[in-house]
Design a protein around this motif. Sequence first.
Motif, PDB file in Angstrom:
ATOM      1  N   PRO A 291       0.829  -1.212   0.000  1.00  0.00           N
ATOM      2  CA  PRO A 291       0.000   0.000   0.000  1.00  0.00           C
ATOM      3  C   PRO A 291       0.863   1.261   0.000  1.00  0.00           C
ATOM      4  CG  PRO A 291      -0.860  -1.601   1.553  1.00  0.00           C
ATOM      5  CD  PRO A 291       0.457  -2.138   1.084  1.00  0.00           C
ATOM      6  N   GLN A 292       0.457   2.243  -0.782  1.00  0.00           N
ATOM      7  CA  GLN A 292       1.187   3.504  -0.893  1.00  0.00           C
ATOM      8  C   GLN A 292       0.408   4.597  -0.162  1.00  0.00           C
ATOM      9  OE1 GLN A 292       4.212   3.627  -2.846  1.00  0.00           O
ATOM     10  NE2 GLN A 292       3.892   1.414  -2.702  1.00  0.00           N
ATOM     11  N   ASN A 293       1.071   5.300   0.748  1.00  0.00           N
ATOM     12  CA  ASN A 293       0.432   6.374   1.508  1.00  0.00           C
ATOM     13  C   ASN A 293       0.831   7.721   0.922  1.00  0.00           C
ATOM     14  OD1 ASN A 293      -0.724   4.554   3.446  1.00  0.00           O
ATOM     15  ND2 ASN A 293       1.314   4.349   4.343  1.00  0.00           N
ATOM     16  N   LEU A 294      -0.114   8.634   0.829  1.00  0.00           N
ATOM     17  CA  LEU A 294       0.176   9.927   0.237  1.00  0.00           C
ATOM     18  C   LEU A 294      -0.731  11.011   0.802  1.00  0.00           C
ATOM     19  CD1 LEU A 294      -1.573  10.126  -3.160  1.00  0.00           C
ATOM     20  CD2 LEU A 294      -1.152   7.884  -2.197  1.00  0.00           C
ATOM     21  N   TRP A 295      -0.274  12.224   0.633  1.00  0.00           N
ATOM     22  CA  TRP A 295      -1.060  13.401   0.994  1.00  0.00           C
ATOM     23  C   TRP A 295      -1.618  14.025  -0.279  1.00  0.00           C
ATOM     24  CZ3 TRP A 295      -1.882  14.523   6.026  1.00  0.00           C
ATOM     25  CH2 TRP A 295      -0.988  14.018   6.971  1.00  0.00           C
ATOM     26  N   PHE A 296      -2.887  14.451  -0.216  1.00  0.00           N
ATOM     27  CA  PHE A 296      -3.419  15.266  -1.309  1.00  0.00           C
ATOM     28  C   PHE A 296      -3.293  16.718  -0.872  1.00  0.00           C
ATOM     29  CE2 PHE A 296      -7.334  16.933  -3.686  1.00  0.00           C
ATOM     30  CZ  PHE A 296      -6.563  17.266  -4.790  1.00  0.00           C
ATOM     31  N   ASN A 297      -2.246  17.351  -1.398  1.00  0.00           N
ATOM     32  CA  ASN A 297      -1.951  18.749  -1.097  1.00  0.00           C
ATOM     33  C   ASN A 297      -2.269  19.525  -2.359  1.00  0.00           C
ATOM     34  OD1 ASN A 297      -1.017  21.148  -0.116  1.00  0.00           O
ATOM     35  ND2 ASN A 297       1.110  20.499   0.166  1.00  0.00           N
ATOM     36  N   TYR A 298      -3.506  19.988  -2.442  1.00  0.00           N
ATOM     37  CA  TYR A 298      -4.041  20.583  -3.669  1.00  0.00           C
ATOM     38  C   TYR A 298      -2.975  21.421  -4.385  1.00  0.00           C
ATOM     39  CZ  TYR A 298      -7.095  23.206  -6.777  1.00  0.00           C
ATOM     40  OH  TYR A 298      -7.684  23.749  -7.888  1.00  0.00           O
ATOM     41  N   PRO A 299      -2.765  21.170  -5.697  1.00  0.00           N
ATOM     42  CA  PRO A 299      -3.541  20.288  -6.582  1.00  0.00           C
ATOM     43  C   PRO A 299      -2.841  18.952  -6.882  1.00  0.00           C
ATOM     44  CG  PRO A 299      -2.294  21.815  -7.914  1.00  0.00           C
ATOM     45  CD  PRO A 299      -1.893  22.077  -6.498  1.00  0.00           C
ATOM     46  N   ILE A 300      -1.874  18.540  -6.075  1.00  0.00           N
ATOM     47  CA  ILE A 300      -1.154  17.310  -6.396  1.00  0.00           C
ATOM     48  C   ILE A 300      -1.139  16.356  -5.207  1.00  0.00           C
ATOM     49  CG2 ILE A 300       0.330  18.417  -8.116  1.00  0.00           C
ATOM     50  CD1 ILE A 300       2.568  18.418  -5.994  1.00  0.00           C
ATOM     51  N   HIS A 301      -0.843  15.097  -5.515  1.00  0.00           N
ATOM     52  CA  HIS A 301      -0.667  14.077  -4.493  1.00  0.00           C
ATOM     53  C   HIS A 301       0.830  13.894  -4.254  1.00  0.00           C
ATOM     54  CE1 HIS A 301      -4.658  13.332  -6.152  1.00  0.00           C
ATOM     55  NE2 HIS A 301      -4.967  12.709  -5.012  1.00  0.00           N
ATOM     56  N   VAL A 302       1.208  13.857  -2.984  1.00  0.00           N
ATOM     57  CA  VAL A 302       2.619  13.743  -2.611  1.00  0.00           C
ATOM     58  C   VAL A 302       2.807  12.485  -1.777  1.00  0.00           C
ATOM     59  CG1 VAL A 302       4.555  14.868  -1.455  1.00  0.00           C
ATOM     60  CG2 VAL A 302       2.811  16.263  -2.604  1.00  0.00           C
ATOM     61  N   VAL A 303       3.737  11.635  -2.180  1.00  0.00           N
ATOM     62  CA  VAL A 303       3.997  10.397  -1.448  1.00  0.00           C
ATOM     63  C   VAL A 303       4.537  10.718  -0.059  1.00  0.00           C
ATOM     64  CG1 VAL A 303       5.380   8.292  -1.403  1.00  0.00           C
ATOM     65  CG2 VAL A 303       4.433   9.120  -3.561  1.00  0.00           C
ATOM     66  N   ASP A 304       4.001  10.024   0.946  1.00  0.00           N
ATOM     67  CA  ASP A 304       4.468  10.195   2.324  1.00  0.00           C
ATOM     68  C   ASP A 304       5.758   9.401   2.512  1.00  0.00           C
ATOM     69  OD1 ASP A 304       4.663  10.575   5.113  1.00  0.00           O
ATOM     70  OD2 ASP A 304       3.572   8.688   5.439  1.00  0.00           O
ATOM     71  N   LYS A 305       6.901  10.077   2.383  1.00  0.00           N
ATOM     72  CA  LYS A 305       8.194   9.401   2.518  1.00  0.00           C
ATOM     73  C   LYS A 305       8.631   9.288   3.971  1.00  0.00           C
ATOM     74  CE  LYS A 305       9.745  10.745  -2.090  1.00  0.00           C
ATOM     75  NZ  LYS A 305      10.761  11.464  -2.900  1.00  0.00           N
TER      76      LYS A 305
END
Length: 740
Positions: free
Chosen positions: A636-650
């Motif tokens: 599973p890949q976790n990410l933030w939706f920080n408008y307007p893009i999705h950023v992978v939670d590293k």
Amino acid sequence: MDSTYDLMEVLNHIDPSELDYQGWVNVGMALRHEGYSVDIWDRWSMNDRRYHAGECEQKWRGFHGAGTPVTGGTIVQYAREQGWTPPYDPGTALDWNDTVSAEGVIVDSSWVEAREVLQPKHWNPAGELIKYLETLFEAGENVGYVVKSWKKEEKGKEKWVPADKGAYGRTAGKLIELLSQCNGDIGSVLGDYDPEGGAWIRFNPLDGKGVKNDNVSDFKYALVESDLMDIEKQHAIIRELELPVACLVHSGGKSLHAIVRIDAADQAEYRKRVDYLYDICKKNGLAIDQQNKNPSRLSRMPGVMRSDQKQFIVDTNIGKESWTEWKEWIESINDDLPDPESLDDVWENLPELAPTLIDGLLRQGHKMLIAGPSKAGKSFLQIEMCIAIAEGKQWLNWACTQGKIMYVNLELDRASCLHRFKDVYQALGWQPKNLKNIDIWNLRGKSRPMDKLAPMLIRRAAKKNYIAIVIDPIYKVITGDENSADQMSNFCNQFDKVCTELGVAVIYCHHHSKGSQGGKKSMDRASGSGVFARDPDALIDLIELETTEELMKQQENRAVCDACRQYLDAHFKWEDDLSQDDLCSSVQMLNYCKEKLDKWQMAALERNIEAAKARVKGMTAWRIEGTLREFSKFDPQNLWFNYPIHVVDKSGVLGDIQPEADAPSWKKNFSKRKNPEEAKKERKESLETNYESILSFNNGEKVTVKELCEAMGKSEDTIRRYIKEHGGFWITDGEVGKKQ
């Protein structure tokens, strides 16, 4: 709704009394969505004894649209469920110019060789009729027949026709017994017939009460007759088509009468099967008299004379043994499916796999579905993917092959769509070096159902060398009921056609079903039939993660630190002044900045910090899970939706968060618990809002406790307690009013 069906005609085949309340409401919502007036819904609703004047108009005002609208496809589905059969099935896409398919064509009538029809060597009238009855009927089934005839003029010609309804109360067994004892005189059993006109018999059994279609007791057979070609050619085509003929009778005139096995369960299925039978006959050059469709139809009786010509049995039990076997054979003749191949033949020379489009996820020429709830930013996620493919960069954690891509925009207006692409480019921080690789087809307000859109898309995409096509979103192009497996299978087949014709990957998104999704597998979250999740080669599913206040404070701290670092990098050389721990502390970073910057610089930095904090407040957390056909399962890949893009939670801070439905029940209940003051305020506001709404609906007239109960979904005791707690209302004899 496209013009495939006339919705008014379809609506006439739905009995409102057979629908439940929600079904009735769905019809209204579908009519409004398709642009019809409330009067149409109201007139149709009058056919139900539950109808109340004014109720349709009242409900109509509340139809304000939804994320997943109820469309005309729902009306079509209800009609199908009540037995309506469309004149043709729109589930299969036609060619670009809507050419008629060659499906079912077996015979080229211009090349078929005539086949002789042999006369019986020994004329045995009673034997002919006995053989007919034994072939078509059970002993206890009632047989209808007519022996009286009269001559009438039709289109300038004289024609012998049945004079009455004839007999219909004798069983096949009784007739066979009497015919066996009549010494060849069938007139002594049936009554004398006029040898100029001949005689007729019904090929389906009757109930003994009449001769109408409703009196047919078993829908076994249909009549195929054509008198527009030589009788020998008719004979040849019937044989070539391998029609499941129980009995083939020479009419004594210009045609053969083929009594074809239909074996329908009821009259509705009989009509459908006969339509299919006649269509196949027509495609193969056998023009059928459409008047012969009725199951109670008369056919020529074998064993009698007609103007010096014999009406006789040519053959029995020819062609395929049953309707099912014949239909399967017909549909297999013209398919474009490849023949089976031996694995041994290709073992040492296996074909190359399709090139990878998204590493570890998807191959070119395959299909991918992105599913998720509203507000997940699915469209932005697809735009990010388009840009990654165009630039040959990484999409989230997956590397993309560079190439041309088409984005089919069905939802946004043109300006908004184009601005989104630019916003995403800028948020990603990528230089737009390969904009020529992105084509956008803006179809808001102009989209078609997918079976119509597919050939148009193929025509426009041909020779463009796309490696992928994105369709966003698919609810705009769905044909039929999304909960119907067979209709959604037909719908998804359109994506296969695009993949096959263009050699591209097709990527599309769909919404989740209603309700909590955390406890479901990723394959079971998409709305509608399970076909959606099981059809694509790759399923990418988003589910929201419930963040805590502490976690969001951590993100805010990080955002402040990043804002400070960015400002300092732009104006100073400073990195050696702070330790690694200080660089991760917003307090230490701000203290350092206050010492380093003048008041004007500090004011500019504080503006940047406030903007960064605002972005954090708008961030949502998501988890991507997937089901893949071509590749091994990914973590599973976790990410933030920080408008307007999705950023992978590293950082890994989202790794331990469970989706809401998976959290322990005590934790969910605790997090949702309101303090007493908040709960009291909410009750007061709800009471006031519902009171004003009912008062407005009643044109300022009285509001009753009962109406408040219905509106708020509470018991009368609870409503009275709310009113007493509020203190601003009075109650008298069940009527509620506001105190002055």
